[in-house]
Design an enzyme around this catalytic site. Structure first.
Site, PDB file in Angstrom:
ATOM      1  N   LYS A 162      45.488  72.053  73.895  1.00  0.00           N
ATOM      2  CA  LYS A 162      44.768  71.201  74.851  1.00  0.00           C
ATOM      3  C   LYS A 162      43.827  70.238  74.134  1.00  0.00           C
ATOM      4  CE  LYS A 162      40.827  72.605  76.955  1.00  0.00           C
ATOM      5  NZ  LYS A 162      39.673  71.706  77.047  1.00  0.00           N
ATOM      6  N   ASN A 163      43.005  70.775  73.219  1.00  0.00           N
ATOM      7  CA  ASN A 163      41.961  69.928  72.651  1.00  0.00           C
ATOM      8  C   ASN A 163      42.499  68.910  71.642  1.00  0.00           C
ATOM      9  OD1 ASN A 163      40.102  71.026  74.336  1.00  0.00           O
ATOM     10  ND2 ASN A 163      39.247  72.469  72.838  1.00  0.00           N
TER      11      ASN A 163
ATOM     12  N   CYS B 129      33.009  71.549  81.199  1.00  0.00           N
ATOM     13  CA  CYS B 129      32.396  72.864  81.381  1.00  0.00           C
ATOM     14  C   CYS B 129      30.887  72.765  81.179  1.00  0.00           C
ATOM     15  CB  CYS B 129      32.979  73.863  80.383  1.00  0.00           C
ATOM     16  SG  CYS B 129      34.716  74.224  80.666  1.00  0.00           S
TER      17      CYS B 129
ATOM     18  N   ARG C 215      24.688  68.880  77.089  1.00  0.00           N
ATOM     19  CA  ARG C 215      25.799  68.468  76.204  1.00  0.00           C
ATOM     20  C   ARG C 215      25.571  67.016  75.789  1.00  0.00           C
ATOM     21  NH1 ARG C 215      31.565  70.932  78.105  1.00  0.00           N
ATOM     22  NH2 ARG C 215      32.103  70.209  76.026  1.00  0.00           N
TER      23      ARG C 215
ATOM     24  N   ASP D 119      35.110  78.951  71.779  1.00  0.00           N
ATOM     25  CA  ASP D 119      36.016  78.973  72.934  1.00  0.00           C
ATOM     26  C   ASP D 119      36.733  80.311  73.091  1.00  0.00           C
ATOM     27  OD1 ASP D 119      35.204  76.422  73.409  1.00  0.00           O
ATOM     28  OD2 ASP D 119      36.968  75.456  72.575  1.00  0.00           O
TER      29      ASP D 119
ATOM     30  N   ARG E  22      42.978  74.154  84.016  1.00  0.00           N
ATOM     31  CA  ARG E  22      42.699  73.005  83.137  1.00  0.00           C
ATOM     32  C   ARG E  22      43.258  73.249  81.737  1.00  0.00           C
ATOM     33  NH1 ARG E  22      36.881  72.266  81.997  1.00  0.00           N
ATOM     34  NH2 ARG E  22      37.881  70.943  80.465  1.00  0.00           N
TER      35      ARG E  22
HETATM   36  C1  EPZ Z   1      34.691  70.560  71.853  1.00  0.00           C
HETATM   37  O1  EPZ Z   1      33.653  70.148  72.723  1.00  0.00           O
HETATM   38  C2  EPZ Z   1      35.693  71.305  72.709  1.00  0.00           C
HETATM   39  N1  EPZ Z   1      36.201  70.397  73.712  1.00  0.00           N
HETATM   40  C3  EPZ Z   1      35.034  72.525  73.345  1.00  0.00           C
HETATM   41  O2  EPZ Z   1      36.077  73.273  73.973  1.00  0.00           O
HETATM   42  C4  EPZ Z   1      34.413  73.398  72.257  1.00  0.00           C
HETATM   43  O3  EPZ Z   1      33.646  74.415  72.867  1.00  0.00           O
HETATM   44  C5  EPZ Z   1      33.506  72.574  71.325  1.00  0.00           C
HETATM   45  O4  EPZ Z   1      34.223  71.419  70.825  1.00  0.00           O
HETATM   46  C6  EPZ Z   1      33.021  73.359  70.112  1.00  0.00           C
HETATM   47  O5  EPZ Z   1      34.138  73.845  69.394  1.00  0.00           O
HETATM   48  C7  EPZ Z   1      37.191  69.556  73.398  1.00  0.00           C
HETATM   49  O6  EPZ Z   1      37.701  69.514  72.278  1.00  0.00           O
HETATM   50  C8  EPZ Z   1      37.687  68.680  74.485  1.00  0.00           C
HETATM   51  P1  EPZ Z   1      30.792  69.535  70.071  1.00  0.00           P
HETATM   52  P2  EPZ Z   1      32.608  69.041  72.230  1.00  0.00           P
HETATM   53  O7  EPZ Z   1      30.491  68.093  70.121  1.00  0.00           O
HETATM   54  O8  EPZ Z   1      33.291  68.086  71.348  1.00  0.00           O
HETATM   55  C9  EPZ Z   1      25.988  69.576  69.924  1.00  0.00           C
HETATM   56  C10 EPZ Z   1      37.199  74.395  75.698  1.00  0.00           C
HETATM   57  O9  EPZ Z   1      36.894  75.482  76.240  1.00  0.00           O
HETATM   58  N2  EPZ Z   1      26.090  68.109  69.998  1.00  0.00           N
HETATM   59  O10 EPZ Z   1      31.505  70.071  68.867  1.00  0.00           O
HETATM   60  O11 EPZ Z   1      31.900  68.541  73.441  1.00  0.00           O
HETATM   61  C11 EPZ Z   1      26.396  70.246  71.234  1.00  0.00           C
HETATM   62  O12 EPZ Z   1      25.314  70.282  72.143  1.00  0.00           O
HETATM   63  C12 EPZ Z   1      36.121  73.372  75.396  1.00  0.00           C
HETATM   64  O13 EPZ Z   1      38.354  74.073  75.388  1.00  0.00           O
HETATM   65  C13 EPZ Z   1      24.967  67.339  69.852  1.00  0.00           C
HETATM   66  O14 EPZ Z   1      23.853  67.845  69.673  1.00  0.00           O
HETATM   67  O15 EPZ Z   1      31.613  69.960  71.376  1.00  0.00           O
HETATM   68  C14 EPZ Z   1      26.835  71.607  70.755  1.00  0.00           C
HETATM   69  O16 EPZ Z   1      25.729  72.438  70.606  1.00  0.00           O
HETATM   70  C15 EPZ Z   1      34.858  73.685  76.066  1.00  0.00           C
HETATM   71  N3  EPZ Z   1      25.085  65.966  69.907  1.00  0.00           N
HETATM   72  C16 EPZ Z   1      27.435  71.326  69.365  1.00  0.00           C
HETATM   73  O17 EPZ Z   1      26.924  70.053  68.968  1.00  0.00           O
HETATM   74  C17 EPZ Z   1      26.301  65.360  70.092  1.00  0.00           C
HETATM   75  O18 EPZ Z   1      26.346  64.121  70.114  1.00  0.00           O
HETATM   76  C18 EPZ Z   1      28.950  71.259  69.306  1.00  0.00           C
HETATM   77  O19 EPZ Z   1      29.442  70.346  70.269  1.00  0.00           O
HETATM   78  C19 EPZ Z   1      27.434  66.153  70.232  1.00  0.00           C
HETATM   79  C20 EPZ Z   1      27.321  67.539  70.186  1.00  0.00           C
END
Ligand code: EPZ
Length: 427
Positions: free
Chosen positions: A22-23, A117, A122, A305, A397
């Protein structure tokens, strides 16, 4: 509203085929905007996040031709309006990948703040910082993120936190920037490597994906391509945990065992037998599960995840286990639902203490998000009695044909559609 009804207690036995990731899919579909000509994408999971991505592309003027259930041909030649409105973006977090892809092609993009989610705050500050380093200006007005650049210029981008989304968005824009971009402290998840491989197959020059320094030499043109998406690490891990939770014996097929190592290691620690083959893993459990500690971390650490799924499995183990969430601020909301099934879990911020009791009991529960929903399915499969799970649109999803796959393994699960109710869209 649709529900799953699961009569728990059956051992899962047999083989299950894992779908495309998916991702990776939700990044590769927007990336087709960068191609000059049609792209054929294979091994796409047939799930609602993918169909929403197609809807967004179509809304912008692209054609998406279905070749078969898991293969499409996408032609973005006639996309002219680089805007993703709120009505579309609200359904899916990954809609923000259209920012990077549209910026790369049109040097401007306007995308509504995304849904997805709910794990607490976020932020997208690192995405915007990355675009700014490439010479773009951004503004956020009435929920719309606008990004524009006269020219994208390669640059050094250092991320303050490891972010999958920011790494992908900067990759998407930087492939069309002038000169060299260096991303430091990049995310290393398998889907980052898959996106880079996809872009390279279009003629991009990306080096180092899968390490924490990625170098991108911008190019003037990206051509059409044909590409097959990697298997879904998290779907595979979820079925591995389902086998472990039901004293099962399951061959999980079409996987990359290397991507599953952190999950395999924890299952083995809990006393589950995992045998790796070239593109499958066999999971055998005698039902005696031992306690352990888990901390989620960016790849190659234990994936966040998989946190709700492993926490659920630990409720079935003997003894006290500790799960620490190392990525998100608020990813234990589903614990209230597990408690309704008899789980003894206390949560303090990012740490959950699980007093394993060896069993769970059936109860009516809700899927509070995608992976939390998968955790409810695991709990229901292991529990004695009939569990009804509501809000399953979250689960759909991310899990292709979960009912059929589980039934073929011997689970007693059905989906009940109540006629006359409006299907909620995934948020
Ligand atoms: C991706 O989300 C995945 N989604 C999520 O999977 C997954 O939980 C996550 O990566 C972590 O592995 C997709 O790939 C579509 P991040 P993403 O940016 O990209 C902080 C699922 O269940 N952060 O890596 O949104 C954030 O708050 C989904 O399949 C900032 O501070 O996650 C978090 O603590 C749910 N500033 C950490 O980084 C930013 O600009 C990681 O977030 C961006 C993120």
């Amino acid at each position: 509203m649709d529900k799953f009804v699961i009569n728990g207690g059956n051992r899962l036995v047999g083989e299950v085929e894992i779908s495309g990731a998916k991702n990776a899919a939700v990044a590769i579909i927007p990336a087709t905007i960068l191609a000059e000509g049609p792209c054929r994408i294979e091994n796409l999971p047939n799930i609602s996040d993918v169909s929403i991505s197609f809807d967004i592309l179509r809304e912008m003027g692209a054609t998406v031709k279905t070749i078969n259930k898991n293969t499409v041909e996408i032609d973005t030649t006639h996309v002219s309006n680089p805007v993703v409105p709120y009505e579309m973006a609200k359904h899916m977090r990954a809609s923000y990948y259209f920012l990077g892809a549209l910026l790369g092609r049109f040097k401007r993009a306007s995308v509504a703040m995304p849904g997805g989610c709910d794990f607490g705050v976020r932020p997208i500050d690192q995405h915007l910082k990355g675009f700014k380093s490439l010479g773009a200006e951004y503004s956020i007005d009435y929920g719309m993120i606008d990004v524009t650049a006269d020219q994208l210029i390669g640059s050094q981008v250092y991320f303050d936190v490891v972010s999958v989304g920011a790494t992908i968005n900067v990759l998407l824009a930087a492939v069309r920037a002038k000169g060299l971009t260096i991303i430091e402290n990049a995310a290393k998840e398998p889907h980052i490597v898959d996106l880079a491989n996809f872009l390279n197959s279009m003629g991009a020059e990306i080096m180092g994906a899968g390490t924490d320094v990625i170098k991108i030499r911008g190019v003037d043109h990206l051509r059409s391509t044909s590409y097959s998406i990697i298997p879904d690490q998290i779907e595979a891990g979820t079925y591995m945990v389902m086998a472990a939770a039901t004293k099962g014996d399951v061959l999980v097929k079409n996987v990359i065992p290397k991507h599953l190592e952190s999950i395999t290691a924890k299952l083995e620690k809990m006393g589950v037998e995992v045998t790796e083959y070239d593109d499958s893993v066999r999971v055998v459990s005698n039902g005696k599960l031992q306690k352990t500690s888990v901390k989620t971390l960016p790849h190659p650490g234990f994936p966040t995840d998989m946190q709700p799924q492993i926490t659920t499995l630990l409720t079935l183990a003997e003894g006290t286990s500790i799960v620490t969430e190392g990525v998100w601020d608020n990813r234990f909301k589903y614990v209230d639902e597990l408690r309704r099934m008899g789980a003894d879990i206390s949560v303090d911020g990012k740490v959950a203490v699980i007093e394993g009791c060896g069993s769970l009991t059936a109860a009516p529960v809700r899927a509070t998000d995608l992976r939390a929903g998968a955790a409810m399915v695991i709990a229901a499969l292991a529990a004695q009695g009939t569990t009804e799970i509501e809000d399953i649109y979250h689960i759909e999803r991310g899990y292709e044909e979960i009912v059929n796959k589980l039934r073929s393994l011997g689970a007693d699960i059905k989906k009940i559609s109540i006629p006359g109710t409006v299907l909620k869209k995934a948020l």
